[in-house]
Design a protein around this motif. Structure first.
Motif, PDB file in Angstrom:
ATOM      1  N   ASN A  73       0.822  -1.206   0.000  1.00 19.47           N
ATOM      2  CA  ASN A  73       0.000   0.000   0.000  1.00 19.47           C
ATOM      3  C   ASN A  73       0.862   1.265   0.000  1.00 19.47           C
ATOM      4  O   ASN A  73       0.578   2.227  -0.724  1.00 19.47           O
ATOM      5  CB  ASN A  73      -0.931  -0.014   1.209  1.00 19.47           C
ATOM      6  N   GLN A  74       1.923   1.250   0.778  1.00 19.92           N
ATOM      7  CA  GLN A  74       2.813   2.414   0.835  1.00 19.92           C
ATOM      8  C   GLN A  74       3.513   2.659  -0.500  1.00 19.92           C
ATOM      9  O   GLN A  74       3.808   3.803  -0.850  1.00 19.92           O
ATOM     10  CB  GLN A  74       3.850   2.218   1.945  1.00 19.92           C
ATOM     11  N   GLY A  75       3.757   1.593  -1.255  1.00 19.37           N
ATOM     12  CA  GLY A  75       4.472   1.719  -2.521  1.00 19.37           C
ATOM     13  C   GLY A  75       3.590   1.968  -3.725  1.00 19.37           C
ATOM     14  O   GLY A  75       4.098   2.163  -4.834  1.00 19.37           O
ATOM     15  N   ASN A  76       2.273   1.969  -3.539  1.00 22.07           N
ATOM     16  CA  ASN A  76       1.345   2.135  -4.657  1.00 22.07           C
ATOM     17  C   ASN A  76       0.375   3.272  -4.344  1.00 22.07           C
ATOM     18  O   ASN A  76      -0.538   3.107  -3.529  1.00 22.07           O
ATOM     19  CB  ASN A  76       0.576   0.837  -4.896  1.00 22.07           C
ATOM     20  N   PRO A  77       0.536   4.437  -4.968  1.00 25.99           N
ATOM     21  CA  PRO A  77      -0.331   5.580  -4.652  1.00 25.99           C
ATOM     22  C   PRO A  77      -1.821   5.280  -4.808  1.00 25.99           C
ATOM     23  O   PRO A  77      -2.624   5.698  -3.968  1.00 25.99           O
ATOM     24  CB  PRO A  77       0.129   6.653  -5.642  1.00 25.99           C
ATOM     25  N   ASP A  78      -2.198   4.587  -5.866  1.00 24.28           N
ATOM     26  CA  ASP A  78      -3.616   4.318  -6.106  1.00 24.28           C
ATOM     27  C   ASP A  78      -4.017   2.983  -5.483  1.00 24.28           C
ATOM     28  O   ASP A  78      -4.344   2.013  -6.175  1.00 24.28           O
ATOM     29  CB  ASP A  78      -3.922   4.346  -7.605  1.00 24.28           C
ATOM     30  N   SER A  79      -3.967   2.953  -4.149  1.00 21.99           N
ATOM     31  CA  SER A  79      -4.284   1.710  -3.453  1.00 21.99           C
ATOM     32  C   SER A  79      -4.862   1.988  -2.075  1.00 21.99           C
ATOM     33  O   SER A  79      -4.742   3.088  -1.532  1.00 21.99           O
ATOM     34  CB  SER A  79      -3.034   0.830  -3.322  1.00 21.99           C
ATOM     35  N   LEU A  80      -5.489   0.956  -1.529  1.00 28.06           N
ATOM     36  CA  LEU A  80      -6.009   1.004  -0.173  1.00 28.06           C
ATOM     37  C   LEU A  80      -5.637  -0.273   0.549  1.00 28.06           C
ATOM     38  O   LEU A  80      -5.242  -1.268  -0.076  1.00 28.06           O
ATOM     39  CB  LEU A  80      -7.531   1.178  -0.162  1.00 28.06           C
ATOM     40  N   ILE A  81      -5.768  -0.241   1.876  1.00 26.27           N
ATOM     41  CA  ILE A  81      -5.489  -1.406   2.704  1.00 26.27           C
ATOM     42  C   ILE A  81      -6.657  -1.590   3.666  1.00 26.27           C
ATOM     43  O   ILE A  81      -7.273  -0.616   4.108  1.00 26.27           O
ATOM     44  CB  ILE A  81      -4.154  -1.238   3.467  1.00 26.27           C
ATOM     45  N   TYR A  82      -6.975  -2.843   3.969  1.00 28.72           N
ATOM     46  CA  TYR A  82      -8.088  -3.130   4.885  1.00 28.72           C
ATOM     47  C   TYR A  82      -7.928  -4.535   5.452  1.00 28.72           C
ATOM     48  O   TYR A  82      -7.241  -5.353   4.846  1.00 28.72           O
ATOM     49  CB  TYR A  82      -9.428  -2.985   4.154  1.00 28.72           C
ATOM     50  N   THR A  83      -8.483  -4.832   6.593  1.00 25.12           N
ATOM     51  CA  THR A  83      -9.144  -3.974   7.567  1.00 25.12           C
ATOM     52  C   THR A  83      -8.069  -3.350   8.447  1.00 25.12           C
ATOM     53  O   THR A  83      -7.218  -4.066   8.973  1.00 25.12           O
ATOM     54  CB  THR A  83     -10.125  -4.803   8.417  1.00 25.12           C
ATOM     55  N   ILE A  84      -8.123  -2.035   8.620  1.00 23.38           N
ATOM     56  CA  ILE A  84      -7.119  -1.355   9.428  1.00 23.38           C
ATOM     57  C   ILE A  84      -7.813  -0.518  10.502  1.00 23.38           C
ATOM     58  O   ILE A  84      -8.815   0.148  10.232  1.00 23.38           O
ATOM     59  CB  ILE A  84      -6.187  -0.488   8.544  1.00 23.38           C
ATOM     60  N   VAL A  85      -7.284  -0.601  11.725  1.00 20.10           N
ATOM     61  CA  VAL A  85      -7.851   0.147  12.848  1.00 20.10           C
ATOM     62  C   VAL A  85      -7.264   1.555  12.854  1.00 20.10           C
ATOM     63  O   VAL A  85      -6.053   1.736  12.732  1.00 20.10           O
ATOM     64  CB  VAL A  85      -7.565  -0.560  14.185  1.00 20.10           C
ATOM     65  N   ARG A  86      -8.132   2.531  12.977  1.00 21.60           N
ATOM     66  CA  ARG A  86      -7.702   3.935  12.986  1.00 21.60           C
ATOM     67  C   ARG A  86      -7.166   4.295  14.372  1.00 21.60           C
ATOM     68  O   ARG A  86      -7.871   4.169  15.375  1.00 21.60           O
ATOM     69  CB  ARG A  86      -8.882   4.835  12.625  1.00 21.60           C
ATOM     70  N   THR A  87      -5.925   4.729  14.421  1.00 25.50           N
ATOM     71  CA  THR A  87      -5.284   5.115  15.677  1.00 25.50           C
ATOM     72  C   THR A  87      -4.638   6.489  15.506  1.00 25.50           C
ATOM     73  O   THR A  87      -4.361   6.915  14.377  1.00 25.50           O
ATOM     74  CB  THR A  87      -4.191   4.106  16.078  1.00 25.50           C
ATOM     75  N   PRO A  88      -4.367   7.197  16.611  1.00 25.75           N
ATOM     76  CA  PRO A  88      -3.687   8.495  16.501  1.00 25.75           C
ATOM     77  C   PRO A  88      -2.342   8.390  15.790  1.00 25.75           C
ATOM     78  O   PRO A  88      -1.954   9.288  15.038  1.00 25.75           O
ATOM     79  CB  PRO A  88      -3.510   8.918  17.967  1.00 25.75           C
ATOM     80  N   GLN A  89      -1.635   7.281  16.001  1.00 27.61           N
ATOM     81  CA  GLN A  89      -0.321   7.104  15.380  1.00 27.61           C
ATOM     82  C   GLN A  89      -0.425   6.965  13.857  1.00 27.61           C
ATOM     83  O   GLN A  89       0.479   7.351  13.119  1.00 27.61           O
ATOM     84  CB  GLN A  89       0.369   5.864  15.962  1.00 27.61           C
ATOM     85  N   ARG A  90      -1.541   6.442  13.382  1.00 30.52           N
ATOM     86  CA  ARG A  90      -1.726   6.204  11.947  1.00 30.52           C
ATOM     87  C   ARG A  90      -2.473   7.336  11.240  1.00 30.52           C
ATOM     88  O   ARG A  90      -2.595   7.313  10.015  1.00 30.52           O
ATOM     89  CB  ARG A  90      -2.522   4.909  11.740  1.00 30.52           C
ATOM     90  N   GLU A  91      -2.978   8.300  11.992  1.00 32.90           N
ATOM     91  CA  GLU A  91      -3.933   9.271  11.458  1.00 32.90           C
ATOM     92  C   GLU A  91      -3.475   9.932  10.164  1.00 32.90           C
ATOM     93  O   GLU A  91      -4.240  10.051   9.203  1.00 32.90           O
ATOM     94  CB  GLU A  91      -4.240  10.335  12.515  1.00 32.90           C
ATOM     95  N   THR A  92      -2.232  10.393  10.104  1.00 33.44           N
ATOM     96  CA  THR A  92      -1.754  11.128   8.928  1.00 33.44           C
ATOM     97  C   THR A  92      -1.167  10.214   7.852  1.00 33.44           C
ATOM     98  O   THR A  92      -0.786  10.691   6.783  1.00 33.44           O
ATOM     99  CB  THR A  92      -0.692  12.161   9.338  1.00 33.44           C
ATOM    100  N   GLN A  93      -1.109   8.922   8.128  1.00 33.77           N
ATOM    101  CA  GLN A  93      -0.499   7.994   7.176  1.00 33.77           C
ATOM    102  C   GLN A  93      -1.473   7.538   6.095  1.00 33.77           C
ATOM    103  O   GLN A  93      -1.058   6.978   5.078  1.00 33.77           O
ATOM    104  CB  GLN A  93       0.047   6.774   7.919  1.00 33.77           C
ATOM    105  N   TYR A  94      -2.773   7.769   6.324  1.00 29.96           N
ATOM    106  CA  TYR A  94      -3.797   7.283   5.398  1.00 29.96           C
ATOM    107  C   TYR A  94      -4.894   8.323   5.220  1.00 29.96           C
ATOM    108  O   TYR A  94      -5.070   9.221   6.048  1.00 29.96           O
ATOM    109  CB  TYR A  94      -4.444   5.991   5.940  1.00 29.96           C
ATOM    110  N   LEU A  95      -5.658   8.162   4.139  1.00 35.59           N
ATOM    111  CA  LEU A  95      -6.958   8.807   3.999  1.00 35.59           C
ATOM    112  C   LEU A  95      -7.983   7.743   4.367  1.00 35.59           C
ATOM    113  O   LEU A  95      -7.915   6.612   3.880  1.00 35.59           O
ATOM    114  CB  LEU A  95      -7.172   9.299   2.566  1.00 35.59           C
ATOM    115  N   TRP A  96      -8.947   8.103   5.202  1.00 42.75           N
ATOM    116  CA  TRP A  96      -9.792   7.104   5.843  1.00 42.75           C
ATOM    117  C   TRP A  96     -11.204   7.068   5.269  1.00 42.75           C
ATOM    118  O   TRP A  96     -11.809   8.109   5.025  1.00 42.75           O
ATOM    119  CB  TRP A  96      -9.868   7.383   7.343  1.00 42.75           C
TER     120      TRP A  96
END
Length: 251
Positions: A73-96
């Protein structure tokens, strides 16, 4: 440059093919997402199926070990990952986009155990509980200073913990509700007997996490389709399929 081209195409009433394409990386995490042969199953995959039907987006899914899914996911701009839990540490790493479940970590008991009444984590130490080894529930309880001699973590799989709960070998089981219901169904047990006894920690919610560089038009189409499922009540209907016991379970 790519975004400018997209705006031009939209003004002409056409959407380029690359704006419709997404890669989706996931793992085997039943019942949220798992595979049977070449078929993608589970709550999150049902949601993606409906979004594809609504939007016409082309979403290529791939099930990988979790760390590889994160890297892909980090290496592919047009991608998503799931199921991922939203945490403060991850907040800016993804669009939710989500949530489609609260993902609370709880103690669960059987409904007929009316003798078990918990008002605190400390209360749970009066009982013998189980949790899958390495699972978030066990790690969180240990971090809270829980008396680990009162928590059996000998099993690497949650399904065994659920089996022990129904066999009355455990008084409580720690984890998330929907996976517990799924495990009970797999064992052909009455999943309606499971009930939360105490919330160990409120979850940040289960989400689809997009690479922040995703094409904005594609992201918005996915997000709007998800919101449509939510506002029409269809999302809740999908989720309830994983909470309602099947008619064929033993009583």
């Amino acid at each position: 440059m790519r975004f400018t081209a997209l705006l031009l195409a939209m003004s002409l009433g056409t959407i380029p093919a690359w704006a419709n394409n997404l890669a989706a990386y996931t793992e085997e995490f039943a019942p949220y997402n798992y595979t049977e042969g070449q078929n993608f199953k589970g709550l999150a995959n049902q949601i993606i199926d409906r979004i594809v039907e609504q939007t016409g987006l082309s979403i290529k899914r791939e099930s990988l070990p979790w760390l590889r899914a994160i890297q892909a996911n980090q290496g592919n701009p047009d991608s998503l990952i799931y199921t991922i839990v939203r945490t403060p540490q991850r907040e800016t790493q993804y669009l939710w986009v989500g949530p489609y479940d609260d993902c609370d970590i709880v103690f669960l008991k059987l409904k007929n155990r009316t003798d078990i009444q918990l008002n605190s984590i400390k209360d749970a130490e009066r009982y013998y509980s189980g949790a899958a080894r390495g699972a978030a529930a066990a790690q969180i309880l240990q971090g809270m200073g829980y008396n680990m001699s009162r928590l059996d973590i000998s099993s690497p799989e949650e399904i065994r913990t659920v089996k022990m709960l129904y066999a009355k070998r455990f008084d409580l089981s720690a984890g998330m509700l929907i996976p517990h219901v799924y495990s009970a169904r797999q064992l052909k047990l009455d999943a309606s007997q499971l009930t939360p006894a105490f919330t160990i920690v409120k979850g940040g919610g289960c989400y689809f996490g997009f690479n922040p560089k995703v094409n904005p038009e594609t992201f918005n189409r996915f997000k709007e389709a998800f919101q449509h499922l939510k506002t029409t009540g269809e999302l809740d209907k999908i989720r309830k399929q994983y909470l309602t016991p099947e008619a064929s379970v033993s009583r």
